[in-house]
Design a protein around this motif. Structure first.
Motif, PDB file in Angstrom:
ATOM      1  N   ASP A  47      38.543  50.960  40.708  1.00  0.00           N
ATOM      2  CA  ASP A  47      39.829  50.977  41.394  1.00  0.00           C
ATOM      3  C   ASP A  47      40.458  49.604  41.186  1.00  0.00           C
ATOM      4  OD1 ASP A  47      38.662  49.277  43.228  1.00  0.00           O
ATOM      5  OD2 ASP A  47      38.874  50.600  44.957  1.00  0.00           O
ATOM      6  N   GLU A  48      41.354  49.240  42.054  1.00  0.00           N
ATOM      7  CA  GLU A  48      42.083  47.985  41.865  1.00  0.00           C
ATOM      8  C   GLU A  48      41.155  46.760  41.851  1.00  0.00           C
ATOM      9  OE1 GLU A  48      44.905  47.465  45.015  1.00  0.00           O
ATOM     10  OE2 GLU A  48      45.655  45.550  44.224  1.00  0.00           O
ATOM     11  N   HIS A  49      40.091  46.816  42.641  1.00  0.00           N
ATOM     12  CA  HIS A  49      39.248  45.628  42.836  1.00  0.00           C
ATOM     13  C   HIS A  49      37.824  45.746  42.313  1.00  0.00           C
ATOM     14  CE1 HIS A  49      42.396  44.009  45.328  1.00  0.00           C
ATOM     15  NE2 HIS A  49      42.288  44.963  46.224  1.00  0.00           N
ATOM     16  N   TRP A  50      37.306  46.972  42.086  1.00  0.00           N
ATOM     17  CA  TRP A  50      35.878  47.161  41.867  1.00  0.00           C
ATOM     18  C   TRP A  50      35.600  48.038  40.669  1.00  0.00           C
ATOM     19  CZ3 TRP A  50      33.736  43.985  45.314  1.00  0.00           C
ATOM     20  CH2 TRP A  50      34.384  43.763  46.531  1.00  0.00           C
ATOM     21  N   TRP A  65      25.347  49.926  40.128  1.00  0.00           N
ATOM     22  CA  TRP A  65      25.749  48.620  40.659  1.00  0.00           C
ATOM     23  C   TRP A  65      27.260  48.525  40.674  1.00  0.00           C
ATOM     24  CZ3 TRP A  65      28.030  45.368  36.903  1.00  0.00           C
ATOM     25  CH2 TRP A  65      27.722  45.651  35.563  1.00  0.00           C
ATOM     26  N   LEU A  66      27.745  47.890  41.737  1.00  0.00           N
ATOM     27  CA  LEU A  66      29.177  47.731  41.978  1.00  0.00           C
ATOM     28  C   LEU A  66      29.533  46.268  41.760  1.00  0.00           C
ATOM     29  CD1 LEU A  66      31.757  49.204  43.361  1.00  0.00           C
ATOM     30  CD2 LEU A  66      31.059  47.901  45.374  1.00  0.00           C
ATOM     31  N   ALA A  67      30.569  46.017  40.968  1.00  0.00           N
ATOM     32  CA  ALA A  67      30.975  44.633  40.691  1.00  0.00           C
ATOM     33  C   ALA A  67      32.422  44.431  41.091  1.00  0.00           C
ATOM     34  CB  ALA A  67      30.813  44.321  39.201  1.00  0.00           C
ATOM     35  N   SER A  68      32.754  43.210  41.464  1.00  0.00           N
ATOM     36  CA  SER A  68      34.152  42.866  41.689  1.00  0.00           C
ATOM     37  C   SER A  68      34.820  42.707  40.332  1.00  0.00           C
ATOM     38  CB  SER A  68      34.258  41.557  42.476  1.00  0.00           C
ATOM     39  OG  SER A  68      33.574  40.520  41.797  1.00  0.00           O
ATOM     40  N   LYS A  69      36.113  43.003  40.254  1.00  0.00           N
ATOM     41  CA  LYS A  69      36.826  42.771  38.991  1.00  0.00           C
ATOM     42  C   LYS A  69      37.018  41.280  38.768  1.00  0.00           C
ATOM     43  CE  LYS A  69      39.169  47.065  37.938  1.00  0.00           C
ATOM     44  NZ  LYS A  69      40.459  47.782  37.851  1.00  0.00           N
ATOM     45  N   VAL A  70      37.148  40.534  39.839  1.00  0.00           N
ATOM     46  CA  VAL A  70      37.354  39.099  39.724  1.00  0.00           C
ATOM     47  C   VAL A  70      35.985  38.415  39.600  1.00  0.00           C
ATOM     48  CG1 VAL A  70      37.402  38.793  42.244  1.00  0.00           C
ATOM     49  CG2 VAL A  70      38.514  37.122  40.794  1.00  0.00           C
ATOM     50  N   HIS A  71      35.928  37.366  38.771  1.00  0.00           N
ATOM     51  CA  HIS A  71      34.668  36.633  38.597  1.00  0.00           C
ATOM     52  C   HIS A  71      34.501  35.621  39.729  1.00  0.00           C
ATOM     53  CE1 HIS A  71      31.312  34.788  36.270  1.00  0.00           C
ATOM     54  NE2 HIS A  71      31.667  33.740  36.991  1.00  0.00           N
ATOM     55  N   VAL A  72      33.767  36.039  40.757  1.00  0.00           N
ATOM     56  CA  VAL A  72      33.356  35.116  41.814  1.00  0.00           C
ATOM     57  C   VAL A  72      31.874  35.360  42.036  1.00  0.00           C
ATOM     58  CG1 VAL A  72      35.600  34.952  42.979  1.00  0.00           C
ATOM     59  CG2 VAL A  72      34.003  36.776  43.607  1.00  0.00           C
ATOM     60  N   ASP A  73      31.227  34.435  42.711  1.00  0.00           N
ATOM     61  CA  ASP A  73      29.771  34.484  42.790  1.00  0.00           C
ATOM     62  C   ASP A  73      29.273  35.387  43.916  1.00  0.00           C
ATOM     63  OD1 ASP A  73      27.054  33.964  42.817  1.00  0.00           O
ATOM     64  OD2 ASP A  73      27.271  31.817  42.495  1.00  0.00           O
ATOM     65  N   SER A  74      29.500  34.984  45.131  1.00  0.00           N
ATOM     66  CA  SER A  74      28.866  35.692  46.238  1.00  0.00           C
ATOM     67  C   SER A  74      29.886  36.110  47.292  1.00  0.00           C
ATOM     68  CB  SER A  74      27.786  34.814  46.860  1.00  0.00           C
ATOM     69  OG  SER A  74      26.988  35.592  47.735  1.00  0.00           O
ATOM     70  N   PHE A  75      29.400  36.681  48.377  1.00  0.00           N
ATOM     71  CA  PHE A  75      30.278  37.166  49.436  1.00  0.00           C
ATOM     72  C   PHE A  75      31.248  36.082  49.911  1.00  0.00           C
ATOM     73  CE2 PHE A  75      26.935  40.363  49.802  1.00  0.00           C
ATOM     74  CZ  PHE A  75      27.675  41.515  50.010  1.00  0.00           C
ATOM     75  N   PHE A 119      29.819  38.541  41.092  1.00  0.00           N
ATOM     76  CA  PHE A 119      29.469  39.343  42.275  1.00  0.00           C
ATOM     77  C   PHE A 119      29.154  40.789  41.909  1.00  0.00           C
ATOM     78  CE2 PHE A 119      30.488  42.092  45.874  1.00  0.00           C
ATOM     79  CZ  PHE A 119      29.748  41.494  46.873  1.00  0.00           C
ATOM     80  N   HIS A 120      27.938  41.217  42.207  1.00  0.00           N
ATOM     81  CA  HIS A 120      27.580  42.624  42.046  1.00  0.00           C
ATOM     82  C   HIS A 120      26.478  42.987  43.040  1.00  0.00           C
ATOM     83  CE1 HIS A 120      24.701  40.537  39.461  1.00  0.00           C
ATOM     84  NE2 HIS A 120      23.922  41.609  39.487  1.00  0.00           N
ATOM     85  N   VAL A 121      26.525  44.213  43.479  1.00  0.00           N
ATOM     86  CA  VAL A 121      25.581  44.714  44.477  1.00  0.00           C
ATOM     87  C   VAL A 121      24.958  45.996  43.944  1.00  0.00           C
ATOM     88  CG1 VAL A 121      25.374  45.651  46.819  1.00  0.00           C
ATOM     89  CG2 VAL A 121      26.875  43.705  46.396  1.00  0.00           C
ATOM     90  N   TRP A 122      23.626  46.080  44.079  1.00  0.00           N
ATOM     91  CA  TRP A 122      22.893  47.265  43.636  1.00  0.00           C
ATOM     92  C   TRP A 122      22.830  48.296  44.746  1.00  0.00           C
ATOM     93  CZ3 TRP A 122      21.123  48.529  38.884  1.00  0.00           C
ATOM     94  CH2 TRP A 122      21.134  47.517  37.921  1.00  0.00           C
ATOM     95  N   PHE A 123      23.005  49.559  44.384  1.00  0.00           N
ATOM     96  CA  PHE A 123      22.821  50.689  45.294  1.00  0.00           C
ATOM     97  C   PHE A 123      21.682  51.527  44.718  1.00  0.00           C
ATOM     98  CE2 PHE A 123      26.764  50.696  47.920  1.00  0.00           C
ATOM     99  CZ  PHE A 123      27.452  49.667  47.291  1.00  0.00           C
ATOM    100  N   LEU A 124      20.594  51.644  45.456  1.00  0.00           N
ATOM    101  CA  LEU A 124      19.440  52.415  44.987  1.00  0.00           C
ATOM    102  C   LEU A 124      19.182  53.588  45.927  1.00  0.00           C
ATOM    103  CD1 LEU A 124      18.957  50.054  43.051  1.00  0.00           C
ATOM    104  CD2 LEU A 124      16.568  50.032  43.727  1.00  0.00           C
TER     105      LEU A 124
END
Ligand SMILES: [Zn+2]
Length: 164
Positions: A47-50, A65-75, A119-124
């Motif tokens: 979508d617009e951000h992810w 895994w879900l990533a932000s479109k913008v390159h930033v590190d953490s929350f 920034f990316h988060v795993w969903f298992l």
């Protein structure tokens, strides 16, 4: 929960600390960011951000895994709008996984950040009835079980994407 290894396991002490730590992908001194460089699996949803991606070389169909479109590190580096939007999109991913996959007891989220600085988060998906793999044991089991073909991982991710 239990380890995917026969007992007895022998406790060991950690090695010497490596300080400074080696640079991660996508941070100064490290190799280029694979996500920004398009070197990862392609997004099955965005979508617009992810963006949402399947893994490669994994044993658990339905892991994404879900990533932000913008390159930033953490929350704490996410722009405030994205930080608040994360809850909304994480809920969508979780619901899509529970809808699209069969026999999922619960959806686990993992954010480590030790490999890459994007920034990316795993969903298992924790398989229904697999009580050995509750809590922190699921990624250990995921690592120890035989990998399935990448196409099977991508198929499951595309089913999740269609339920988003
Ligand atoms: Zn990046």
């Amino acid at each position: 929960m239990s380890m995917p290894y026969e007992e007895p396991l022998v406790p060991r002490t950690p090695g010497a600390r490596q300080i400074p730590e080696p640079p991660r992908r996508g941070e100064p001194g490290g190799s280029p960011c694979a996500i920004c460089g398009g070197k990862t699996t392609g997004a099955v949803w965005s979508d617009e951000h992810w963006t949402l991606h399947p893994p490669v070389g994994g044993s658990l169909p339905g892991a994404v895994w879900l990533a932000s479109k913008v390159h930033v590190d953490s929350f704490s580096d996410l722009p405030e709008e994205l930080a608040s939007d994360f809850g909304r999109v994480a809920a969508r991913v979780e619901k899509a996984m529970l809808t699209a996959l069969e026999d999922v007891a619960r959806v686990h989220l993992y954010r480590w950040g030790d490999g890459g600085a994007h920034f990316h988060v795993w969903f298992l998906p924790r398989p229904l009835g697999m009580l050995e793999a509750t809590g922190m044991m699921l990624p250990v089991w995921e690592d120890a079980m035989p990998n399935v073909p990448n196409e099977e991982l991508a198929d499951a991710a595309r089913r999740i994407a269609s339920a988003m």
